[in-house]
Design an enzyme around this catalytic site. Structure first.
Site, PDB file in Angstrom:
ATOM      1  N   ASP A 106     -10.200  -0.632  14.133  1.00  0.00           N
ATOM      2  CA  ASP A 106     -10.930  -0.852  12.854  1.00  0.00           C
ATOM      3  C   ASP A 106     -12.321   0.155  12.944  1.00  0.00           C
ATOM      4  O   ASP A 106     -13.420  -0.588  12.420  1.00  0.00           O
ATOM      5  CB  ASP A 106     -11.204  -1.997  12.450  1.00  0.00           C
ATOM      6  CG  ASP A 106      -9.663  -2.807  12.130  1.00  0.00           C
ATOM      7  OD1 ASP A 106      -8.864  -1.923  11.860  1.00  0.00           O
ATOM      8  OD2 ASP A 106      -9.674  -3.879  12.540  1.00  0.00           O
ATOM      9  N   GLU A 153      -7.448  -2.024  -2.850  1.00  0.00           N
ATOM     10  CA  GLU A 153      -6.617  -1.383  -1.832  1.00  0.00           C
ATOM     11  C   GLU A 153      -5.913  -0.093  -2.532  1.00  0.00           C
ATOM     12  O   GLU A 153      -5.778   0.850  -2.132  1.00  0.00           O
ATOM     13  CB  GLU A 153      -5.840  -2.155  -0.886  1.00  0.00           C
ATOM     14  CG  GLU A 153      -6.924  -3.253  -0.034  1.00  0.00           C
ATOM     15  CD  GLU A 153      -6.133  -3.830   0.805  1.00  0.00           C
ATOM     16  OE1 GLU A 153      -4.971  -3.303   1.501  1.00  0.00           O
ATOM     17  OE2 GLU A 153      -6.315  -5.051   1.249  1.00  0.00           O
ATOM     18  N   HIS A 193      -8.281  -0.927   5.606  1.00  0.00           N
ATOM     19  CA  HIS A 193      -8.612  -2.241   6.231  1.00  0.00           C
ATOM     20  C   HIS A 193      -9.216  -3.193   4.970  1.00  0.00           C
ATOM     21  O   HIS A 193     -10.088  -2.692   4.388  1.00  0.00           O
ATOM     22  CB  HIS A 193      -9.419  -1.925   7.390  1.00  0.00           C
ATOM     23  CG  HIS A 193      -9.928  -3.394   8.105  1.00  0.00           C
ATOM     24  ND1 HIS A 193      -9.196  -3.783   9.125  1.00  0.00           N
ATOM     25  CD2 HIS A 193     -11.053  -4.262   7.869  1.00  0.00           C
ATOM     26  CE1 HIS A 193      -9.674  -5.144   9.484  1.00  0.00           C
ATOM     27  NE2 HIS A 193     -10.870  -5.092   8.836  1.00  0.00           N
ATOM     28  N   ASN A 212       1.040  -1.331   0.024  1.00  0.00           N
ATOM     29  CA  ASN A 212       0.057   0.191  -0.087  1.00  0.00           C
ATOM     30  C   ASN A 212       0.860   1.155   0.070  1.00  0.00           C
ATOM     31  O   ASN A 212       0.472   2.262  -0.583  1.00  0.00           O
ATOM     32  CB  ASN A 212      -1.011   0.124   1.257  1.00  0.00           C
ATOM     33  CG  ASN A 212      -2.353  -0.813   0.718  1.00  0.00           C
ATOM     34  OD1 ASN A 212      -3.151  -0.421   0.099  1.00  0.00           O
ATOM     35  ND2 ASN A 212      -2.499  -2.051   1.609  1.00  0.00           N
ATOM     36  N   LEU A 216      -2.678   1.486  18.748  1.00  0.00           N
ATOM     37  CA  LEU A 216      -2.253   2.818  19.186  1.00  0.00           C
ATOM     38  C   LEU A 216      -3.063   3.143  20.367  1.00  0.00           C
ATOM     39  O   LEU A 216      -4.418   2.877  19.981  1.00  0.00           O
ATOM     40  CB  LEU A 216      -2.348   4.029  18.098  1.00  0.00           C
ATOM     41  CG  LEU A 216      -1.526   3.630  16.991  1.00  0.00           C
ATOM     42  CD1 LEU A 216      -1.614   4.522  15.549  1.00  0.00           C
ATOM     43  CD2 LEU A 216       0.045   3.997  17.463  1.00  0.00           C
TER      44      LEU A 216
HETATM   45  C1  GRF Z   1      -3.099  -4.616   3.744  1.00  0.00           C
HETATM   46  O1  GRF Z   1      -4.096  -5.859   3.309  1.00  0.00           O
HETATM   47  C2  GRF Z   1      -3.984  -3.473   4.365  1.00  0.00           C
HETATM   48  O2  GRF Z   1      -5.241  -3.549   4.277  1.00  0.00           O
HETATM   49  C3  GRF Z   1      -4.030  -4.388   6.017  1.00  0.00           C
HETATM   50  O3  GRF Z   1      -2.474  -4.791   6.022  1.00  0.00           O
HETATM   51  C4  GRF Z   1      -2.099  -5.251   4.912  1.00  0.00           C
HETATM   52  C5  GRF Z   1      -0.916  -4.470   4.452  1.00  0.00           C
HETATM   53  O4  GRF Z   1      -0.248  -4.883   3.260  1.00  0.00           O
HETATM   54  N1  GRF Z   1      -4.150  -3.218   7.015  1.00  0.00           N
HETATM   55  P1  GRF Z   1       0.830  -4.192   2.712  1.00  0.00           P
HETATM   56  O5  GRF Z   1       1.927  -4.107   3.780  1.00  0.00           O
HETATM   57  O6  GRF Z   1       0.546  -2.739   2.540  1.00  0.00           O
HETATM   58  O7  GRF Z   1       1.418  -4.859   1.459  1.00  0.00           O
END
Ligand code: GRF
Length: 213
Positions: free
Chosen positions: A144, A173, A108, A13, A92
């Site tokens: 969340d 994502e 998420h 991400n 956190l």
């Molecule tokens: C993703 O699926 C995100 O939604 C979740 O943790 C994962 C992180 O993946 N919170 P990356 O490290 O961004 O590849």
């Protein structure tokens, strides 16, 4: 707007934000990447893109408050205005979350408020729902939880397993996180009465039915 991305691992991400910045579709500047785990792939991705990185290992601190104090110092010193959690695997404290209220976002891998927590894809498959997806939201003290900014819905297919579903959700994502951060940085996202409102948001395409017939 200067943003920091907090990671604990792979950083795909983070990479989507880096790529969006490189192609000029992210108005925010990724000014700092912090990992609480040393030597993860995400740190390498940031270094390759010439972004400042910091490892702040929670194991080096006696308690959560001291760890978050170090996070806070690093964020303030870099002039960070918005913090993006991207696979950051530490809870956190309420105090940290409240200090950054409406300037702290998370992605998420489910359609919140369904499937909070871990193993979202297995749980969606076990529940037999026809759609899952991903959510970008402002962070609140409860895990969340918080005002939803953007969601992408992903149909669940008959042959899906957790891995195939995770891969299709991850593609979404990588689309919605940069989009949401760009909206925030352009001042298009306002929180009113506990809900995020997007200024000038267009309607989505037609509703999808799964299975289609
Ligand atoms: C993703 O699926 C995100 O939604 C979740 O943790 C994962 C992180 O993946 N919170 P990356 O490290 O961004 O590849």
């Amino acid at each position: 707007m200067k943003i920091a991305v907090l990671i604990s691992g792979r950083g795909s991400n983070l990479q989507s934000l880096i790529d969006a910045q490189a192609r000029g579709s992210l108005s925010a500047e990724i000014a700092l990447v912090i990992s609480n785990v040393p030597n993860v792939t995400g740190l390498e991705r940031a270094r390759r893109a010439g972004i400042s990185v910091k490892t702040i290992n929670h194991k080096d601190f006696t308690d959560r408050e001291a760890f978050e104090g170090a996070l806070h110092t690093a964020l303030s010193e870099a002039g960070i205005e918005c913090v993006c959690l991207a696979g950051f695997m530490r809870l956190l404290t309420d105090s940290f979350v409240n200090d950054w209220a409406d300037r702290l976002v998370n992605i998420h891998p489910s359609l919140l408020p369904s499937f909070k927590g871990l193993n979202t894809h297995e749980r969606a498959l076990d529940a037999g729902v026809r759609f899952t997806g991903c959510t970008v939201h402002f962070v609140r003290p409860e895990m969340d939880d918080g005002p939803v900014i953007l969601q992408a819905a992903v149909p669940i297919l008959p042959d899906d397993d957790a891995d195939s579903l995770a891969a299709r959700v991850l593609e979404q994502e990588h689309i919605i996180y940069p989009l949401a951060v760009d909206m925030i940085s352009n001042g298009r996202v306002l929180v009113e009465n506990g809900q995020a409102k997007i200024k000038g948001a267009g309607p989505p395409g037609a509703p999808i039915i799964n299975p289609s017939g």
